[in-house]
Scaffold this motif. Structure first.
Motif, PDB file in Angstrom:
ATOM      1  N   MET A   2      57.125 -74.495  44.238  1.00  0.00           N
ATOM      2  CA  MET A   2      58.564 -74.705  44.329  1.00  0.00           C
ATOM      3  C   MET A   2      59.107 -73.989  45.563  1.00  0.00           C
ATOM      4  O   MET A   2      58.760 -72.843  45.830  1.00  0.00           O
ATOM      5  CB  MET A   2      59.251 -74.168  43.071  1.00  0.00           C
ATOM      6  CG  MET A   2      60.736 -74.449  43.031  1.00  0.00           C
ATOM      7  SD  MET A   2      61.547 -73.826  41.537  1.00  0.00           S
ATOM      8  CE  MET A   2      60.783 -74.850  40.289  1.00  0.00           C
ATOM      9  N   THR A   3      59.981 -74.665  46.292  1.00  0.00           N
ATOM     10  CA  THR A   3      60.589 -74.044  47.467  1.00  0.00           C
ATOM     11  C   THR A   3      61.660 -73.047  47.045  1.00  0.00           C
ATOM     12  O   THR A   3      62.168 -73.093  45.917  1.00  0.00           O
ATOM     13  CB  THR A   3      61.242 -75.102  48.378  1.00  0.00           C
ATOM     14  OG1 THR A   3      62.337 -75.698  47.661  1.00  0.00           O
ATOM     15  CG2 THR A   3      60.239 -76.164  48.810  1.00  0.00           C
ATOM     16  N   LEU A   4      62.031 -72.172  47.964  1.00  0.00           N
ATOM     17  CA  LEU A   4      63.100 -71.213  47.708  1.00  0.00           C
ATOM     18  C   LEU A   4      64.404 -71.941  47.404  1.00  0.00           C
ATOM     19  O   LEU A   4      65.149 -71.552  46.495  1.00  0.00           O
ATOM     20  CB  LEU A   4      63.266 -70.281  48.913  1.00  0.00           C
ATOM     21  CG  LEU A   4      64.430 -69.301  48.858  1.00  0.00           C
ATOM     22  CD1 LEU A   4      64.333 -68.383  47.650  1.00  0.00           C
ATOM     23  CD2 LEU A   4      64.494 -68.502  50.151  1.00  0.00           C
ATOM     24  N   GLU A   5      64.674 -73.009  48.135  1.00  0.00           N
ATOM     25  CA  GLU A   5      65.902 -73.789  47.920  1.00  0.00           C
ATOM     26  C   GLU A   5      65.935 -74.380  46.510  1.00  0.00           C
ATOM     27  O   GLU A   5      66.949 -74.298  45.804  1.00  0.00           O
ATOM     28  CB  GLU A   5      66.001 -74.900  48.961  1.00  0.00           C
ATOM     29  CG  GLU A   5      67.261 -75.727  48.857  1.00  0.00           C
ATOM     30  CD  GLU A   5      67.321 -76.779  49.943  1.00  0.00           C
ATOM     31  OE1 GLU A   5      67.019 -77.955  49.644  1.00  0.00           O
ATOM     32  OE2 GLU A   5      67.669 -76.427  51.083  1.00  0.00           O
ATOM     33  N   ALA A   6      64.829 -74.958  46.076  1.00  0.00           N
ATOM     34  CA  ALA A   6      64.758 -75.544  44.731  1.00  0.00           C
ATOM     35  C   ALA A   6      64.872 -74.451  43.665  1.00  0.00           C
ATOM     36  O   ALA A   6      65.557 -74.633  42.651  1.00  0.00           O
ATOM     37  CB  ALA A   6      63.460 -76.324  44.557  1.00  0.00           C
ATOM     38  N   PHE A   7      64.216 -73.324  43.887  1.00  0.00           N
ATOM     39  CA  PHE A   7      64.289 -72.211  42.949  1.00  0.00           C
ATOM     40  C   PHE A   7      65.733 -71.731  42.788  1.00  0.00           C
ATOM     41  O   PHE A   7      66.217 -71.527  41.677  1.00  0.00           O
ATOM     42  CB  PHE A   7      63.393 -71.057  43.419  1.00  0.00           C
ATOM     43  CG  PHE A   7      63.529 -69.811  42.601  1.00  0.00           C
ATOM     44  CD1 PHE A   7      63.028 -69.754  41.314  1.00  0.00           C
ATOM     45  CD2 PHE A   7      64.160 -68.688  43.118  1.00  0.00           C
ATOM     46  CE1 PHE A   7      63.152 -68.597  40.537  1.00  0.00           C
ATOM     47  CE2 PHE A   7      64.286 -67.536  42.370  1.00  0.00           C
ATOM     48  CZ  PHE A   7      63.785 -67.496  41.070  1.00  0.00           C
ATOM     49  N   THR A   8      66.421 -71.568  43.915  1.00  0.00           N
ATOM     50  CA  THR A   8      67.810 -71.108  43.897  1.00  0.00           C
ATOM     51  C   THR A   8      68.692 -72.087  43.132  1.00  0.00           C
ATOM     52  O   THR A   8      69.498 -71.684  42.286  1.00  0.00           O
ATOM     53  CB  THR A   8      68.330 -70.915  45.333  1.00  0.00           C
ATOM     54  OG1 THR A   8      67.471 -70.001  46.028  1.00  0.00           O
ATOM     55  CG2 THR A   8      69.746 -70.371  45.351  1.00  0.00           C
ATOM     56  N   LYS A   9      68.520 -73.372  43.395  1.00  0.00           N
ATOM     57  CA  LYS A   9      69.320 -74.392  42.717  1.00  0.00           C
ATOM     58  C   LYS A   9      69.015 -74.420  41.214  1.00  0.00           C
ATOM     59  O   LYS A   9      69.923 -74.493  40.385  1.00  0.00           O
ATOM     60  CB  LYS A   9      69.052 -75.761  43.343  1.00  0.00           C
ATOM     61  CG  LYS A   9      69.915 -76.853  42.787  1.00  0.00           C
ATOM     62  CD  LYS A   9      69.713 -78.164  43.532  1.00  0.00           C
ATOM     63  CE  LYS A   9      70.645 -79.198  42.962  1.00  0.00           C
ATOM     64  NZ  LYS A   9      70.708 -80.393  43.769  1.00  0.00           N
ATOM     65  N   ASN A  10      67.752 -74.362  40.847  1.00  0.00           N
ATOM     66  CA  ASN A  10      67.368 -74.366  39.431  1.00  0.00           C
ATOM     67  C   ASN A  10      67.898 -73.132  38.710  1.00  0.00           C
ATOM     68  O   ASN A  10      68.364 -73.222  37.566  1.00  0.00           O
ATOM     69  CB  ASN A  10      65.848 -74.434  39.282  1.00  0.00           C
ATOM     70  CG  ASN A  10      65.290 -75.778  39.673  1.00  0.00           C
ATOM     71  OD1 ASN A  10      66.014 -76.758  39.831  1.00  0.00           O
ATOM     72  ND2 ASN A  10      63.991 -75.827  39.853  1.00  0.00           N
ATOM     73  N   LEU A  11      67.829 -71.995  39.369  1.00  0.00           N
ATOM     74  CA  LEU A  11      68.335 -70.762  38.775  1.00  0.00           C
ATOM     75  C   LEU A  11      69.839 -70.855  38.545  1.00  0.00           C
ATOM     76  O   LEU A  11      70.351 -70.469  37.501  1.00  0.00           O
ATOM     77  CB  LEU A  11      67.998 -69.578  39.681  1.00  0.00           C
ATOM     78  CG  LEU A  11      68.086 -68.195  39.085  1.00  0.00           C
ATOM     79  CD1 LEU A  11      67.219 -68.074  37.838  1.00  0.00           C
ATOM     80  CD2 LEU A  11      67.679 -67.167  40.114  1.00  0.00           C
ATOM     81  N   LYS A  20      78.915 -73.796  40.895  1.00  0.00           N
ATOM     82  CA  LYS A  20      77.857 -74.374  41.717  1.00  0.00           C
ATOM     83  C   LYS A  20      78.068 -73.979  43.177  1.00  0.00           C
ATOM     84  O   LYS A  20      79.190 -73.934  43.663  1.00  0.00           O
ATOM     85  CB  LYS A  20      77.837 -75.908  41.596  1.00  0.00           C
ATOM     86  CG  LYS A  20      77.581 -76.390  40.180  1.00  0.00           C
ATOM     87  CD  LYS A  20      76.255 -75.890  39.646  1.00  0.00           C
ATOM     88  CE  LYS A  20      76.017 -76.317  38.223  1.00  0.00           C
ATOM     89  NZ  LYS A  20      75.371 -75.322  37.408  1.00  0.00           N
ATOM     90  N   GLY A  21      76.988 -73.671  43.854  1.00  0.00           N
ATOM     91  CA  GLY A  21      77.050 -73.258  45.247  1.00  0.00           C
ATOM     92  C   GLY A  21      77.209 -71.753  45.426  1.00  0.00           C
ATOM     93  O   GLY A  21      77.268 -71.260  46.537  1.00  0.00           O
ATOM     94  N   THR A  22      77.246 -71.015  44.318  1.00  0.00           N
ATOM     95  CA  THR A  22      77.415 -69.558  44.370  1.00  0.00           C
ATOM     96  C   THR A  22      76.142 -68.865  44.844  1.00  0.00           C
ATOM     97  O   THR A  22      76.199 -67.916  45.619  1.00  0.00           O
ATOM     98  CB  THR A  22      77.805 -69.008  42.977  1.00  0.00           C
ATOM     99  OG1 THR A  22      79.044 -69.583  42.588  1.00  0.00           O
ATOM    100  CG2 THR A  22      77.931 -67.493  42.983  1.00  0.00           C
ATOM    101  N   LEU A  23      74.998 -69.333  44.355  1.00  0.00           N
ATOM    102  CA  LEU A  23      73.737 -68.657  44.675  1.00  0.00           C
ATOM    103  C   LEU A  23      73.164 -69.131  46.003  1.00  0.00           C
ATOM    104  O   LEU A  23      73.104 -70.324  46.272  1.00  0.00           O
ATOM    105  CB  LEU A  23      72.708 -68.899  43.575  1.00  0.00           C
ATOM    106  CG  LEU A  23      72.959 -68.224  42.233  1.00  0.00           C
ATOM    107  CD1 LEU A  23      71.776 -68.465  41.303  1.00  0.00           C
ATOM    108  CD2 LEU A  23      73.236 -66.752  42.379  1.00  0.00           C
ATOM    109  N   THR A  24      72.755 -68.167  46.802  1.00  0.00           N
ATOM    110  CA  THR A  24      71.988 -68.406  48.019  1.00  0.00           C
ATOM    111  C   THR A  24      70.876 -67.370  48.020  1.00  0.00           C
ATOM    112  O   THR A  24      70.936 -66.398  47.247  1.00  0.00           O
ATOM    113  CB  THR A  24      72.853 -68.236  49.295  1.00  0.00           C
ATOM    114  OG1 THR A  24      73.255 -66.859  49.386  1.00  0.00           O
ATOM    115  CG2 THR A  24      74.076 -69.147  49.275  1.00  0.00           C
TER     116      THR A  24
END
Length: 77
Positions: A2-11, A20-24
């Motif tokens: 899993m990419t970092l981007e996908a992990f962040t979105k899933n989390l 939505k859009g809070t986590l980076t």
């Protein structure tokens, strides 16, 4: 893997109370206004189910942001 981007979105999807859009990758999740021990349990359960990696409360306390959490998980896979 899993990419970092996908992990962040899933989390972010797992933590339903945050906008939505809070986590980076740079966000310190412990500084979120809604952060609670329940979020810690949700993250631990999500990581266990998704990656078969066991995190502890200390692991979460020692990570300063989403990037460090992701890197820790990747190092244990």
């Amino acid at each position: 893997m899993m990419t970092l981007e996908a992990f962040t979105k899933n989390l972010e999807n797992e933590l339903e109370d945050i906008p939505k859009g809070t986590l980076t990758p740079e966000v310190n999740y412990k500084d979120l206004e809604t952060w609670s021990s329940m979020y810690a349990l949700i993250i631990i359960a999500y990581v266990n189910l998704e990656f078969d990696v066991t995190l502890t409360g200390d692991d979460l306390r020692n990570c300063n942001n989403i990037q460090e959490l992701y890197d820790l998980i990747q190092s244990r896979i």
